[in-house]
Each structure stands twice: as structure tokens, then as C-alpha cells.
Write an enzyme that holds these catalytic residues in place. Structure first.
Site, PDB file in Angstrom:
ATOM      1  N   PHE A 125      -4.399  56.232 -24.438  1.00 56.55           N
ATOM      2  CA  PHE A 125      -4.832  57.563 -25.154  1.00 56.55           C
ATOM      3  C   PHE A 125      -5.879  58.275 -23.811  1.00 56.55           C
ATOM      4  O   PHE A 125      -6.585  57.496 -23.315  1.00 56.55           O
ATOM      5  CB  PHE A 125      -5.689  57.076 -26.318  1.00 56.55           C
ATOM      6  CG  PHE A 125      -5.893  58.511 -27.187  1.00 56.55           C
ATOM      7  CD1 PHE A 125      -4.934  59.073 -27.811  1.00 56.55           C
ATOM      8  CD2 PHE A 125      -7.247  59.096 -27.107  1.00 56.55           C
ATOM      9  CE1 PHE A 125      -5.187  60.366 -28.598  1.00 56.55           C
ATOM     10  CE2 PHE A 125      -7.398  60.154 -27.785  1.00 56.55           C
ATOM     11  CZ  PHE A 125      -6.612  60.693 -28.501  1.00 56.55           C
TER      12      PHE A 125
ATOM     13  N   ASP B 106      -7.935  48.899 -26.986  1.00 57.98           N
ATOM     14  CA  ASP B 106      -8.227  49.871 -27.957  1.00 57.98           C
ATOM     15  C   ASP B 106      -7.403  49.654 -29.123  1.00 57.98           C
ATOM     16  O   ASP B 106      -5.973  49.743 -29.107  1.00 57.98           O
ATOM     17  CB  ASP B 106      -7.888  51.364 -27.187  1.00 57.98           C
ATOM     18  CG  ASP B 106      -8.220  52.401 -28.205  1.00 57.98           C
ATOM     19  OD1 ASP B 106      -8.278  52.198 -29.531  1.00 57.98           O
ATOM     20  OD2 ASP B 106      -8.514  53.699 -27.537  1.00 57.98           O
TER      21      ASP B 106
ATOM     22  N   TYR C  71     -10.595  56.024 -38.619  1.00 55.25           N
ATOM     23  CA  TYR C  71     -10.189  56.949 -39.697  1.00 55.25           C
ATOM     24  C   TYR C  71      -8.760  57.048 -39.668  1.00 55.25           C
ATOM     25  O   TYR C  71      -8.152  57.840 -40.477  1.00 55.25           O
ATOM     26  CB  TYR C  71     -10.737  58.217 -39.273  1.00 55.25           C
ATOM     27  CG  TYR C  71     -10.783  58.530 -37.559  1.00 55.25           C
ATOM     28  CD1 TYR C  71      -9.542  58.878 -37.049  1.00 55.25           C
ATOM     29  CD2 TYR C  71     -11.794  58.635 -36.951  1.00 55.25           C
ATOM     30  CE1 TYR C  71      -9.704  59.008 -35.623  1.00 55.25           C
ATOM     31  CE2 TYR C  71     -12.026  58.935 -35.354  1.00 55.25           C
ATOM     32  CZ  TYR C  71     -10.824  59.205 -34.852  1.00 55.25           C
ATOM     33  OH  TYR C  71     -10.775  59.125 -33.399  1.00 55.25           O
ATOM     34  N   LYS C  72      -7.890  56.052 -39.163  1.00 59.79           N
ATOM     35  CA  LYS C  72      -6.485  56.219 -39.327  1.00 59.79           C
ATOM     36  C   LYS C  72      -6.046  55.352 -40.210  1.00 59.79           C
ATOM     37  O   LYS C  72      -6.259  55.641 -41.490  1.00 59.79           O
ATOM     38  CB  LYS C  72      -5.888  55.817 -38.041  1.00 59.79           C
ATOM     39  CG  LYS C  72      -6.342  56.772 -36.718  1.00 59.79           C
ATOM     40  CD  LYS C  72      -5.531  56.149 -35.387  1.00 59.79           C
ATOM     41  CE  LYS C  72      -6.254  56.821 -34.287  1.00 59.79           C
ATOM     42  NZ  LYS C  72      -5.670  57.994 -34.012  1.00 59.79           N
TER      43      LYS C  72
ATOM     44  N   ARG D 290       5.309  62.959 -34.506  1.00 61.33           N
ATOM     45  CA  ARG D 290       5.122  61.637 -34.868  1.00 61.33           C
ATOM     46  C   ARG D 290       5.188  61.681 -36.449  1.00 61.33           C
ATOM     47  O   ARG D 290       4.593  62.299 -37.084  1.00 61.33           O
ATOM     48  CB  ARG D 290       3.570  61.347 -34.490  1.00 61.33           C
ATOM     49  CG  ARG D 290       3.618  61.190 -32.859  1.00 61.33           C
ATOM     50  CD  ARG D 290       2.331  60.498 -32.609  1.00 61.33           C
ATOM     51  NE  ARG D 290       1.200  61.084 -33.315  1.00 61.33           N
ATOM     52  CZ  ARG D 290      -0.166  60.494 -32.872  1.00 61.33           C
ATOM     53  NH1 ARG D 290      -0.364  59.511 -32.164  1.00 61.33           N
ATOM     54  NH2 ARG D 290      -1.120  61.283 -33.588  1.00 61.33           N
TER      55      ARG D 290
END
Ligand SMILES: Cc1ncc(COP(=O)(O)O)c(C=O)c1O
Length: 423
Positions: free
Chosen positions: A125, A204, A229-230, A383
Site C-alpha cells: 500500500f 500490514d 475500519y475494514k 474492486r
């Protein structure tokens, strides 16, 4: 098409996790396929936030710290530890993923002094890469970053990592599930090969935690960070977590010295003495409202079980993959996630030259169709994120039908090619 409809209905009927859908706020006119970016709102979170703001803060004021808030970091760290297979004294929840990555990468480079290479890959990322670049520019000026390049823009072969590891590798850092293609590294294998050359790995876990089983202890992981938060449904900007294996904690330093990382923060000593164990990786006052709002999401993941979530997610990505291959590739879509379910996380990326316009047509339908929310990653990726706690097979079926409709009717031509800024 009919066979996919029947298959979706049948799989939904057999789905043991379908009962969790009602635990999230949802509107049946919206299909949400962006839980890999921001998870849905758990119904319970609303009540918790309301109680905290109105009663604990509004009425109890500063007394709220001793009555409710001082234990929160520890309690939530314990729950995250169960989700990622770590000891409760190996996880700290707080700060952002970027900040935690900075703390642990800095600590690792200091610990591995004498070696000056940082290894990563180009599927990582951007913030992870920026943090490394900043560390080399500002803090570890003699270090260099060696970036492994994906040969298919989708995956990294283990031999590539092995070939690039050497006696000078201070740190290897990777996203367990990569953000664009959803490629899933083999954590156990990578940890082992890295340890064999005397180095360490910083993972990560942001795109994995809550969708892919992670066992940090069993795979002998060194260091990790991840967001909540995912797939953990902690809410926008919810605090992240970090993991440091127990035996490394006394050997590594947090580069940011602050009062919540002090051995006795409320003694107000003028000199810094780090707290023992994982607590030294804390920085400032915890974000209590965001932390409290995270708990219902963690509880739902724990109740469902990560193995069950993974089993459903793999079945769902497989279903979606086959339907896209059959129905969408004739319109010029290219599948951009690994074909083997064992090598991917919980989203499927598809590429198209008009991806940005197609995404806009999905999220802002012109003629009364359901809204479908995916996300767009430049230059041409859509996505489709599957959150097995609340995504149904019918959602996936309807999404492909809707994309087909957008292509058949050229509805996407109503939208400009500009890219909207969405995190
Ligand atoms: C893999 C990964 N790492 C880090 C981040 C960003 O972390 P933060 O903005 O919470 O610091 C994201 C954001 O989506 C991500 O997907």
C-alpha cells in the site's frame, strides 16, 4: 445467467453466517461491496456511541476515565489478539496504521543496526512505501529500499522474496493481502525464510484481518500492524493496532516518547521511562469515542469465527470469479486477482478502460436500478469487496447483472472520466 441465480439462492439458503446480516445497518436498495475499505455500521455501535456521548461524557465528564475509559485499550487489544492469534500482551490498539508502521519500522531498523537494506514489494500500500521512504530520507540515511516488482502486477512469487533476502536485509515489510489485486502472501513461509537469513518481517494486516485467518503466534511473526475500519467494522478512521512478539518487546524501542508510553504516566515525572512490554508503543491519549465504537464489530467477528468467515469468503470470491468470467469478460473486463482462491483475500479486482465511469454508473444509477457500491483504484481497477459477515450471494449475482446492464445500455457514457477522491 439462470444457473448462477439458482446457485446463488441455494448458497444463500445454506449459508450459516447469513444470520449476521441483520446485525448491520443496511438498506435493501443498496448493495455494498466496499467493506474492504470501510465496513458497514453494526447496529449495536449506534447505541454504544449514544450512551458514551450522552452519559459517560455528557454527565460523568472527567470521571468517565476511571469509570469506563482507562481499561478500554486493554480490553479491545485482548479482543484483537484473539482475532489475530496473538497474546493479549502482544497487541496495542491505538493510533493509525501509518503511525504504527512508522513506530515499528523505526524500532526494527534500530534493532537490526549493522544491516541497511529494507525489502518490500510494489504491491504494498502507498502509505507503507511512503513511511519507508521517509525513514530513509530522515532517520536512517545510510539505508536503501529494495522493492521487489511483481511480474504480473498481481502477485509476488516466494522465490522472488527468497532471491532478494540477504545478510544485509534489516527488515522485510509486506501487506499480507495486497490492496489492489487481493494477492495473499504465505505468512508462515515468508516468516520462516526471513528468519533463516537473520532478518525480521513487519506485516500490514489491514486487508486481511477479519476476512483471512491470521495466527501471528503460530507463524512466529515478529511485527505487525493493521486497521480496524475494514473487515472489523470499527468505523471511519477507527484506531489501528500493532503487534510486537513478546520476546522482542524489551529489545525494541518506540521512537516516539510520550506520556501514555511512560511506565507511570500519572506520576507526571519530567524524565521519560518507557512502560514495560507492549504499553511502551502507546503515544498520547486514546481516542475514546472511536475505540468504544469499535467493540461491536470485534465481537461480531469473534462470534462468527475467522475460519468460518474465510470459508464463506473463499466460496464467494469463487462464485464471483466464475460469474465475471462468464458474463463480463466479453465486454472487455479483465480479472486482476489471483485465480486460485488460496492465493487471494476477500475482494476481486476487475479492470476495464472505462472503469472510473462504470463505477460512477454503479454508485449513481440513472434509471432506478439498485445502487451498487464498489471502489475504484486508478488507473483502471474496480474492486468488488466481499465482507462475509454481511455480503450475500444474491448481492454478488445482482452486481454482475447490473454491470452487464451498464455495459449493454452504455449507461457509463453519461459520466465523465474524472477520478473522484475516495480513500
Ligand atoms: C494496506 C493498508 N495499509 C494502510 C492503510 C492506511 O492506513 P491509515 O490511513 O489508517 O494510516 C490502508 C488504507 O486503506 C491500507 O489499505
Amino acid at each position: 445467467m439462470n444457473k448462477f441465480y439458482e446457485e446463488a439462492s441455494d448458497l444463500d439458503k445454506k449459508d450459516l453466517l447469513s444470520k449476521f446480516r441483520k446485525d448491520f445497518l443496511a438498506d435493501e436498495r443498496t448493495i455494498y461491496l466496499d467493506g474492504n475499505s470501510l465496513g458497514r455500521l453494526p447496529v449495536k455501535t449506534r447505541g454504544i456511541a449514544e450512551e458514551l456521548i450522552r452519559k459517560q461524557w455528557g454527565e460523568r465528564l472527567i470521571r468517565g476515565w476511571n469509570e469506563h475509559w482507562l481499561d478500554l485499550t486493554k480490553r479491545l487489544s485482548g479482543k484483537i489478539a484473539q482475532i489475530v492469534g496473538a497474546g493479549e500482551d502482544e497487541i496495542f490498539v491505538g493510533d493509525s496504521t501509518s503511525l504504527n508502521l512508522f513506530k515499528l519500522a523505526h524500532a526494527a531498523l534500530e534493532f537490526q543496526s549493522g544491516k541497511n537494506e529494507i525489502l518490500t514489494d510494489d504491491l504494498n500500500f502507498p502509505t507503507d512505501l511512503y513511511i519507508l521512504q521517509g525513514l530513509v530520507q530522515n532517520n536512517f540515511k545510510g539505508h536503501r529500499i529494495n522493492t521487489i516488482h511483481s511480474q504480473d502486477s498481481m502477485s509476488i512469487r516466494q522465490e522472488q522474496i527468497k532471491k532478494n533476502l540477504n545478510k544485509n536485509t534489516a527488515l522485510l515489510t509486506l501487506s499480507l493481502v495486497t490492496y489492489k489485486s487481493a494477492f495473499l502472501h504465505d505468512m508462515a513461509e515468508v516468516n520462516e525464510m526471513t528468519h533463516q537469513c537473520g532478518s525480521m518481517v513487519l506485516w500490514d494486516l489491514s486487508h486481511a484481518v477479519g476476512a483471512v485467518p491470521v495466527n501471528l503466534s503460530k507463524t512466529k511473526a515478529d511485527l505487525a500492524v493493521g486497521c480496524t475500519y475494514k473487515y472489523l467494522n470499527g468505523g471511519p478512521g477507527a484506531p489501528a493496532f500493532l503487534y510486537v512478539r513478546k520476546d522482542l518487546q524489551e529489545k525494541m524501542r518506540n521512537p516516539i516518547w510520550s506520556w501514555f508510553g511512560h511506565a507511570q504516566p500519572f506520576q507526571f515525572d519530567d524524565q521519560f521511562t518507557p512502560a514495560p512490554g507492549i504499553s511502551k508503543f502507546a503515544i498520547g491519549t486514546p481516542a475514546i469515542i472511536s475505540l468504544a465504537a469499535m467493540e461491536p464489530g470485534l465481537d461480531l467477528v469473534l462470534e462468527a469465527g475467522t475460519e468460518n468467515l474465510r470459508a464463506k469468503s473463499s466460496r464467494q470470491t469463487h462464485f464471483l470469479w466464475r460469474m465475471i468470467s462468464n458474463e463480463l469478460t466479453p465486454f472487455g473486463f479483465v480479472l486482476a486477482s489471483p485465480e486460485n482462491a488460496d492465493e487471494r483475500g476477500s475482494h476481486i479486482s476487475i479492470q476495464h478502460e472505462n472503469a472510473s465511469q462504470i463505477c460512477q454508473a454503479m454508485t449513481e444509477p440513472k434509471y432506478g436500478s439498485k445502487t451498487v457500491i464498489p471502489d475504484f483504484r486508478p488507473p483502471n481497477n474496480i474492486r468488488l469487496g466481499i465482507a462475509p459477515l454481511y455480503t450475500s450471494y444474491k448481492d454478488l449475482f445482482e452486481t454482475v447483472v447490473r454491470i452487464k446492464e451498464i455495459m449493454d445500455t452504455k449507461e457509463y457514457e453519461h459520466f465523465g472520466k474524472e477520478i473522484k477522491n475516495v480513500p
